[in-house]
Design a protein around this motif. Structure first.
Motif, PDB file in Angstrom:
ATOM      1  N   ARG A  59       0.812  -1.236   0.000  1.00  0.00           N
ATOM      2  CA  ARG A  59       0.000   0.000   0.000  1.00  0.00           C
ATOM      3  C   ARG A  59       0.836   1.272   0.000  1.00  0.00           C
ATOM      4  N   ALA A  60       2.074   1.191   0.418  1.00  0.00           N
ATOM      5  CA  ALA A  60       2.914   2.389   0.534  1.00  0.00           C
ATOM      6  C   ALA A  60       3.028   3.075  -0.830  1.00  0.00           C
ATOM      7  N   PRO A  61       3.000   4.414  -0.845  1.00  0.00           N
ATOM      8  CA  PRO A  61       3.004   5.138  -2.119  1.00  0.00           C
ATOM      9  C   PRO A  61       4.350   5.190  -2.833  1.00  0.00           C
ATOM     10  N   GLY A  62       5.367   4.601  -2.262  1.00  0.00           N
ATOM     11  CA  GLY A  62       6.682   4.611  -2.901  1.00  0.00           C
ATOM     12  C   GLY A  62       7.637   3.728  -2.133  1.00  0.00           C
ATOM     13  N   PRO A  63       8.935   3.931  -2.316  1.00  0.00           N
ATOM     14  CA  PRO A  63       9.931   3.136  -1.598  1.00  0.00           C
ATOM     15  C   PRO A  63       9.783   3.303  -0.085  1.00  0.00           C
ATOM     16  N   VAL A  64      10.109   2.247   0.653  1.00  0.00           N
ATOM     17  CA  VAL A  64       9.929   2.289   2.104  1.00  0.00           C
ATOM     18  C   VAL A  64      11.225   1.976   2.841  1.00  0.00           C
ATOM     19  N   ILE A  65      11.304   2.528   4.047  1.00  0.00           N
ATOM     20  CA  ILE A  65      12.312   2.149   5.027  1.00  0.00           C
ATOM     21  C   ILE A  65      11.549   1.575   6.209  1.00  0.00           C
ATOM     22  N   LEU A  66      11.914   0.371   6.617  1.00  0.00           N
ATOM     23  CA  LEU A  66      11.253  -0.308   7.725  1.00  0.00           C
ATOM     24  C   LEU A  66      11.968   0.039   9.028  1.00  0.00           C
ATOM     25  N   ILE A  67      11.181   0.294  10.083  1.00  0.00           N
ATOM     26  CA  ILE A  67      11.740   0.600  11.403  1.00  0.00           C
ATOM     27  C   ILE A  67      11.101  -0.378  12.380  1.00  0.00           C
ATOM     28  N   GLY A  68      11.826  -1.458  12.682  1.00  0.00           N
ATOM     29  CA  GLY A  68      11.284  -2.521  13.521  1.00  0.00           C
ATOM     30  C   GLY A  68      11.825  -2.485  14.936  1.00  0.00           C
ATOM     31  N   HIS A  69      11.005  -2.957  15.859  1.00  0.00           N
ATOM     32  CA  HIS A  69      11.425  -3.120  17.246  1.00  0.00           C
ATOM     33  C   HIS A  69      11.030  -4.508  17.707  1.00  0.00           C
ATOM     34  N   GLY A  93      15.599  -0.245   2.937  1.00  0.00           N
ATOM     35  CA  GLY A  93      16.429  -0.636   4.059  1.00  0.00           C
ATOM     36  C   GLY A  93      15.596  -0.854   5.305  1.00  0.00           C
ATOM     37  N   ALA A  94      16.259  -1.337   6.369  1.00  0.00           N
ATOM     38  CA  ALA A  94      15.561  -1.605   7.628  1.00  0.00           C
ATOM     39  C   ALA A  94      16.449  -1.252   8.809  1.00  0.00           C
ATOM     40  N   LEU A  95      15.852  -0.535   9.768  1.00  0.00           N
ATOM     41  CA  LEU A  95      16.471  -0.285  11.065  1.00  0.00           C
ATOM     42  C   LEU A  95      15.851  -1.282  12.026  1.00  0.00           C
ATOM     43  N   LEU A  96      16.674  -2.152  12.595  1.00  0.00           N
ATOM     44  CA  LEU A  96      16.210  -3.258  13.444  1.00  0.00           C
ATOM     45  C   LEU A  96      16.692  -3.003  14.866  1.00  0.00           C
ATOM     46  N   VAL A  97      15.763  -2.655  15.751  1.00  0.00           N
ATOM     47  CA  VAL A  97      16.123  -2.245  17.104  1.00  0.00           C
ATOM     48  C   VAL A  97      15.693  -3.313  18.106  1.00  0.00           C
ATOM     49  N   ALA A  98      16.643  -3.785  18.902  1.00  0.00           N
ATOM     50  CA  ALA A  98      16.397  -4.752  19.979  1.00  0.00           C
ATOM     51  C   ALA A  98      15.604  -5.965  19.508  1.00  0.00           C
ATOM     52  N   PRO A  99      16.117  -6.693  18.503  1.00  0.00           N
ATOM     53  CA  PRO A  99      15.377  -7.863  18.022  1.00  0.00           C
ATOM     54  C   PRO A  99      15.203  -8.900  19.128  1.00  0.00           C
ATOM     55  N   ALA A 100      14.033  -9.521  19.140  1.00  0.00           N
ATOM     56  CA  ALA A 100      13.729 -10.539  20.155  1.00  0.00           C
ATOM     57  C   ALA A 100      14.281 -11.891  19.724  1.00  0.00           C
ATOM     58  N   ASP A 101      14.950 -12.555  20.628  1.00  0.00           N
ATOM     59  CA  ASP A 101      15.417 -13.921  20.384  1.00  0.00           C
ATOM     60  C   ASP A 101      14.280 -14.873  20.762  1.00  0.00           C
ATOM     61  N   VAL A 102      13.510 -15.274  19.766  1.00  0.00           N
ATOM     62  CA  VAL A 102      12.343 -16.129  20.020  1.00  0.00           C
ATOM     63  C   VAL A 102      12.737 -17.592  20.216  1.00  0.00           C
ATOM     64  N   GLU A 103      14.032 -17.881  20.147  1.00  0.00           N
ATOM     65  CA  GLU A 103      14.520 -19.236  20.394  1.00  0.00           C
ATOM     66  C   GLU A 103      15.075 -19.413  21.796  1.00  0.00           C
ATOM     67  N   ARG A 104      15.175 -18.345  22.580  1.00  0.00           N
ATOM     68  CA  ARG A 104      15.752 -18.432  23.925  1.00  0.00           C
ATOM     69  C   ARG A 104      14.834 -19.246  24.837  1.00  0.00           C
ATOM     70  N   ALA A 105      15.431 -19.881  25.818  1.00  0.00           N
ATOM     71  CA  ALA A 105      14.689 -20.780  26.709  1.00  0.00           C
ATOM     72  C   ALA A 105      13.553 -20.076  27.432  1.00  0.00           C
TER      73      ALA A 105
END
Length: 193
Positions: A59-69, A93-105
């Motif tokens: 849906r975005a009207p043009g190129p996007v930059i993703l900002i994930g947390h 591009g993507a800015l990836l902030v504090a990604p969650a480790d969904v494999e941790r115990a």
């Protein structure tokens, strides 16, 4: 739309980003920004979250930059493994902030359906910002994700999960990494022009 005026897509993690969260602040101050909304912030389902992200990019009207947390970063990585070439081309591009480790115990049960973590390189420039005391991912896990995703890594000292609870509301310092990502995007564009 030129690279100098991208459309920013804010990709929150588990439980969404409340009004005082830095992602919400950024959405209010960044031009051309929107949030990827999910139907269920409390019981996330990987396929549904990935689908919502895909719809927002389409849906975005043009190129996007993703900002994930947090879980938003993992959603971006899952999306990238199965996205069409046409939609992948729209992501600058993507800015990836504090990604969650969904494999941790000790990963909370609602997030476990996002495992295993995607390990393929992201097909667009990315920058990962993590903390050495984040309860959602150890420093070594975050750095391994950065290596797997071919993301430039920045490890901050003692800043927790980079959310409201850890004192990151407006997080003005984070704009420095967004600016650095935009430099990487411009370098990438020149290299492949």
């Amino acid at each position: 739309m030129s690279l100098s005026t991208p459309h920013y897509l804010i990709v929150p993690g588990w439980q969404g980003s409340p009004a005082e969260h830095w992602q919400s602040h950024w959405q209010r101050v960044l031009p051309n920004s929107a949030r990827v909304e999910q139907d269920d912030w409390m019981q996330p389902r990987q396929a549904a979250w990935v689908r919502r992200l895909e719809e927002a990019i389409a849906r975005a009207p043009g190129p996007v930059i993703l900002i994930g947390h947090s879980l938003g970063c993992v959603t971006i990585a899952h999306w990238a493994t199965q996205a069409s070439p046409a939609l992948l081309e729209r992501v600058r591009g993507a800015l990836l902030v504090a990604p969650a480790d969904v494999e941790r115990a000790e990963c909370p049960q609602p997030l476990r359906n996002f495992a295993p973590l995607p390990r393929q390189p992201l097909p667009f420039p990315s920058l990962l910002v993590a903390s050495d005391n984040d309860p959602a991912a150890s420093a070594s896990s975050a750095l391994q994700l950065a290596a797997d995703w071919y993301a430039e890594a920045t490890l901050l000292s003692g800043v927790g999960h980079i959310n409201v609870k850890s004192g990151h509301c407006r997080w003005e310092q984070g704009f420095a990494w967004l600016y650095r990502l935009q430099q990487r995007i411009d370098e990438h564009a020149r290299r492949y022009a």
